[in-house]
Design a protein around this motif. Sequence first.
Motif, PDB file in Angstrom:
ATOM      1  N   SER A  32      45.746 -44.720 -19.940  1.00 31.26           N
ATOM      2  CA  SER A  32      46.861 -45.664 -19.806  1.00 31.26           C
ATOM      3  C   SER A  32      47.327 -46.147 -21.178  1.00 31.26           C
ATOM      4  O   SER A  32      48.530 -46.260 -21.436  1.00 31.26           O
ATOM      5  CB  SER A  32      46.425 -46.839 -18.942  1.00 31.26           C
ATOM      6  OG  SER A  32      47.457 -47.795 -18.844  1.00 31.26           O
ATOM      7  N   LYS A  33      46.382 -46.389 -22.089  1.00 31.41           N
ATOM      8  CA  LYS A  33      46.742 -46.856 -23.433  1.00 31.41           C
ATOM      9  C   LYS A  33      47.489 -45.771 -24.210  1.00 31.41           C
ATOM     10  O   LYS A  33      48.449 -46.054 -24.932  1.00 31.41           O
ATOM     11  CB  LYS A  33      45.488 -47.300 -24.193  1.00 31.41           C
ATOM     12  CG  LYS A  33      44.839 -48.552 -23.621  1.00 31.41           C
ATOM     13  CD  LYS A  33      43.734 -49.064 -24.517  1.00 31.41           C
ATOM     14  CE  LYS A  33      43.137 -50.361 -23.959  1.00 31.41           C
ATOM     15  NZ  LYS A  33      44.117 -51.451 -23.940  1.00 31.41           N
ATOM     16  N   ILE A  34      47.011 -44.514 -24.068  1.00 30.02           N
ATOM     17  CA  ILE A  34      47.694 -43.411 -24.768  1.00 30.02           C
ATOM     18  C   ILE A  34      49.102 -43.230 -24.211  1.00 30.02           C
ATOM     19  O   ILE A  34      50.069 -43.040 -24.959  1.00 30.02           O
ATOM     20  CB  ILE A  34      46.873 -42.112 -24.628  1.00 30.02           C
ATOM     21  CG1 ILE A  34      45.522 -42.270 -25.338  1.00 30.02           C
ATOM     22  CG2 ILE A  34      47.634 -40.929 -25.195  1.00 30.02           C
ATOM     23  CD1 ILE A  34      44.578 -41.111 -25.130  1.00 30.02           C
ATOM     24  N   GLU A  68      54.433 -47.050 -16.689  1.00 33.93           N
ATOM     25  CA  GLU A  68      53.122 -46.412 -16.792  1.00 33.93           C
ATOM     26  C   GLU A  68      52.780 -45.574 -15.563  1.00 33.93           C
ATOM     27  O   GLU A  68      51.954 -44.663 -15.636  1.00 33.93           O
ATOM     28  CB  GLU A  68      52.033 -47.481 -16.985  1.00 33.93           C
ATOM     29  CG  GLU A  68      52.174 -48.232 -18.295  1.00 33.93           C
ATOM     30  CD  GLU A  68      51.217 -49.404 -18.372  1.00 33.93           C
ATOM     31  OE1 GLU A  68      50.134 -49.325 -17.774  1.00 33.93           O
ATOM     32  OE2 GLU A  68      51.551 -50.404 -19.025  1.00 33.93           O
ATOM     33  N   ASN A  69      53.412 -45.870 -14.442  1.00 35.29           N
ATOM     34  CA  ASN A  69      53.194 -45.076 -13.229  1.00 35.29           C
ATOM     35  C   ASN A  69      54.253 -43.995 -13.073  1.00 35.29           C
ATOM     36  O   ASN A  69      54.319 -43.344 -12.032  1.00 35.29           O
ATOM     37  CB  ASN A  69      53.199 -45.994 -11.994  1.00 35.29           C
ATOM     38  CG  ASN A  69      52.081 -47.005 -12.030  1.00 35.29           C
ATOM     39  OD1 ASN A  69      50.952 -46.668 -12.387  1.00 35.29           O
ATOM     40  ND2 ASN A  69      52.393 -48.248 -11.686  1.00 35.29           N
ATOM     41  N   PHE A  70      55.115 -43.850 -14.109  1.00 37.97           N
ATOM     42  CA  PHE A  70      56.169 -42.849 -14.158  1.00 37.97           C
ATOM     43  C   PHE A  70      57.210 -43.054 -13.054  1.00 37.97           C
ATOM     44  O   PHE A  70      57.819 -42.103 -12.567  1.00 37.97           O
ATOM     45  CB  PHE A  70      55.578 -41.426 -14.115  1.00 37.97           C
ATOM     46  CG  PHE A  70      54.579 -41.191 -15.203  1.00 37.97           C
ATOM     47  CD1 PHE A  70      54.992 -41.039 -16.523  1.00 37.97           C
ATOM     48  CD2 PHE A  70      53.230 -41.190 -14.932  1.00 37.97           C
ATOM     49  CE1 PHE A  70      54.070 -40.873 -17.538  1.00 37.97           C
ATOM     50  CE2 PHE A  70      52.302 -41.021 -15.937  1.00 37.97           C
ATOM     51  CZ  PHE A  70      52.726 -40.869 -17.249  1.00 37.97           C
ATOM     52  N   SER A  71      57.372 -44.318 -12.685  1.00 39.24           N
ATOM     53  CA  SER A  71      58.494 -44.700 -11.822  1.00 39.24           C
ATOM     54  C   SER A  71      59.657 -45.069 -12.739  1.00 39.24           C
ATOM     55  O   SER A  71      59.468 -45.666 -13.804  1.00 39.24           O
ATOM     56  CB  SER A  71      58.113 -45.894 -10.949  1.00 39.24           C
ATOM     57  OG  SER A  71      57.038 -45.551 -10.096  1.00 39.24           O
ATOM     58  N   GLU A  72      60.887 -44.712 -12.293  1.00 42.61           N
ATOM     59  CA  GLU A  72      62.033 -44.880 -13.172  1.00 42.61           C
ATOM     60  C   GLU A  72      62.748 -46.205 -12.921  1.00 42.61           C
ATOM     61  O   GLU A  72      62.755 -46.725 -11.801  1.00 42.61           O
ATOM     62  CB  GLU A  72      63.005 -43.712 -12.986  1.00 42.61           C
ATOM     63  CG  GLU A  72      63.909 -43.798 -11.753  1.00 42.61           C
ATOM     64  CD  GLU A  72      63.211 -43.342 -10.472  1.00 42.61           C
ATOM     65  OE1 GLU A  72      63.904 -43.149  -9.468  1.00 42.61           O
ATOM     66  OE2 GLU A  72      61.972 -43.165 -10.489  1.00 42.61           O
ATOM     67  N   THR A  73      63.315 -46.715 -13.997  1.00 38.95           N
ATOM     68  CA  THR A  73      64.258 -47.833 -13.913  1.00 38.95           C
ATOM     69  C   THR A  73      65.498 -47.414 -14.685  1.00 38.95           C
ATOM     70  O   THR A  73      65.424 -47.100 -15.879  1.00 38.95           O
ATOM     71  CB  THR A  73      63.675 -49.115 -14.536  1.00 38.95           C
ATOM     72  OG1 THR A  73      62.478 -49.458 -13.846  1.00 38.95           O
ATOM     73  CG2 THR A  73      64.668 -50.265 -14.442  1.00 38.95           C
ATOM     74  N   ILE A  74      66.643 -47.403 -13.999  1.00 38.03           N
ATOM     75  CA  ILE A  74      67.886 -46.941 -14.636  1.00 38.03           C
ATOM     76  C   ILE A  74      68.906 -48.082 -14.554  1.00 38.03           C
ATOM     77  O   ILE A  74      69.229 -48.562 -13.461  1.00 38.03           O
ATOM     78  CB  ILE A  74      68.437 -45.680 -13.936  1.00 38.03           C
ATOM     79  CG1 ILE A  74      67.341 -44.606 -13.866  1.00 38.03           C
ATOM     80  CG2 ILE A  74      69.667 -45.147 -14.663  1.00 38.03           C
ATOM     81  CD1 ILE A  74      67.742 -43.384 -13.055  1.00 38.03           C
ATOM     82  N   LYS A  75      69.392 -48.479 -15.728  1.00 34.74           N
ATOM     83  CA  LYS A  75      70.377 -49.562 -15.785  1.00 34.74           C
ATOM     84  C   LYS A  75      71.664 -49.064 -16.419  1.00 34.74           C
ATOM     85  O   LYS A  75      71.642 -48.344 -17.423  1.00 34.74           O
ATOM     86  CB  LYS A  75      69.831 -50.746 -16.597  1.00 34.74           C
ATOM     87  CG  LYS A  75      68.660 -51.459 -15.931  1.00 34.74           C
ATOM     88  CD  LYS A  75      68.221 -52.647 -16.748  1.00 34.74           C
ATOM     89  CE  LYS A  75      67.061 -53.375 -16.058  1.00 34.74           C
ATOM     90  NZ  LYS A  75      66.605 -54.554 -16.835  1.00 34.74           N
ATOM     91  N   SER A  76      72.765 -49.449 -15.817  1.00 35.82           N
ATOM     92  CA  SER A  76      74.071 -49.088 -16.374  1.00 35.82           C
ATOM     93  C   SER A  76      74.431 -50.069 -17.489  1.00 35.82           C
ATOM     94  O   SER A  76      73.692 -50.998 -17.776  1.00 35.82           O
ATOM     95  CB  SER A  76      75.132 -49.130 -15.275  1.00 35.82           C
ATOM     96  OG  SER A  76      75.329 -50.480 -14.857  1.00 35.82           O
TER      97      SER A  76
END
Length: 576
Positions: free
Chosen positions: A434-436, A465-473
Amino acid sequence: MERKYIMIIFKTLSWKNFLSTGNYNTTVDLTRHDNTLVSGENGAGKSTMLDALTFALFGKSFRGINIPQLVNTINEKDCEVEITFTVGNDDYKIIRSVKPKKFEIYKNDNLIDQDAKAKDYQKILEEQILKMTYKSFCQVVILGSSNYVPFMQLSASDRRLVVENLLDIDVFSVMNTLVKARLQMTKEYIKDIDHKIDLVKNRIEDKEKLILTLEKKSNDSVEKYQKEITENQNHLDDLKTQIENQKNSVSNLDSQINDKDFISNSLIKMEDIEKQIKRKCKNIKKEITFYENNKICPSCNQSILEDHKNKVVDGLREKDGIYENRIRDLEEEIDLKEKRLGDINSIIENINNIEKQISIKQNEVSASLQYIDKIQKNIESILNEGSETQEAKNELNQLIGEGKNHFERRKELIEDKHYYAIASTLLKDSGIKSKIIKHYLPIMNKLINKYLADMDFFCQFNLDENFSETIKSRHRDEFSYHSFSEGERLRIDLSLLLAWREIARLKNSVNCNLLILDEVFDSSLDAVGTEEFLKLLTTFGSRANIFVISHKSDTMTDKFQNHIVFEKKNNFSRIK
């Protein structure tokens, strides 16, 4: 300390009797040009090179075609794919075929040992040579419209595996598996040592009870045993006296037959002499008979003179008389010797009978001695009850020492268990990895956003860190990957692909020269996006050999250094 990997340079790919290809080698030079356009009509075989590539390296089709269906349906045999590549200073060649089945890996023209099972042989290829799995390969090398699962459409666990492979931290997963195994093994050892401690406790209790019983037990009387020993000893003395007397008798008898061998040998010699004399007498009688019955010599046919005949016969009869007297003397001597020999045999028979009696008495002596020994041991057992008690006490002390050793070992195992538990916690996904990943996440997100901007897709894309995306315009509205149109999602997929390749290059883990885009320009990428993406590809320069498979050859040919056209002729695919 990071492990160092050298870039993989894929050089050539060839195949025959593979899908729609006939019984001839179709070969593609993968390093000749920086970028190549691959085109052809539907079904001409332009995407076949993707299936041939993944089949050669991973034993599976990129488009998910079953292995038996990879064989050309017309020729139905000799389906073979070969790929060559270099890793550092080493040249590799992989040959994989169906009907007949073959899987060979050559390093510098030498076949790598094939003693292992096919599954293990594939493991050697992926872990020791390519340093990447099929999923990692597809994320950094191939972006296709058929059976390709973009990173954002992978499950959370698969996303993690791909990134761990890219960052070369999947070794921590292996270490975690080993630590878990050690932890479980240590728990089993503790369980086993607890069982041993319980056993020692039970044995200590039993030994303490035995000592109490021995200490309370009174000494048995040995008078009865002593009486039996005296009686047996008297019987023994009597037997020994009888044996001694009989041995003296045997000795006296032996002295009476000292001439046994002389008599026997003399008798044999006299009988032999008697036989020789009798043979001579027989020959003389035959010779006398000859002279009496013959007047002419049968040898020379001359007459035998009467005087001569009488003279010879008289001489023979005189000699015969001497021999007859000698025979009578020998017969008398033989009779005497035979009589003496008979006496000797009678004495020997008497000796044998006495020796049998001696043997019987000696067996009695042996039995009596054994019985006396048994009685003495019984007496010693009674007298040595005190020493038996001491021996039991010594064994008790040994058991106590053994129990202490078990407790010390248990203490060590408990400590090992504690450290393994700590190591397992550190090696979990939430630990060191997780740190890497946290360290590389800003770099990943920066690269992804850079490539999105290069394709005129202006938004703020972030992976956590869980590779879930957040996309903001720009207006700070939040979206998910699935909120966008197909063309916009394709831009995100392309940006991720390029970002992963750059991360691989920076990390020097699964870095390679090859990038293949299968019909990505034929889907939902608009003209502006296509133009921007093509410009983006030119920035790779000689760092990559890019193959773009497309139907839009009429509008894109001038943008590539090389153009490969596949066509179908007589139901077989080939390069035009």
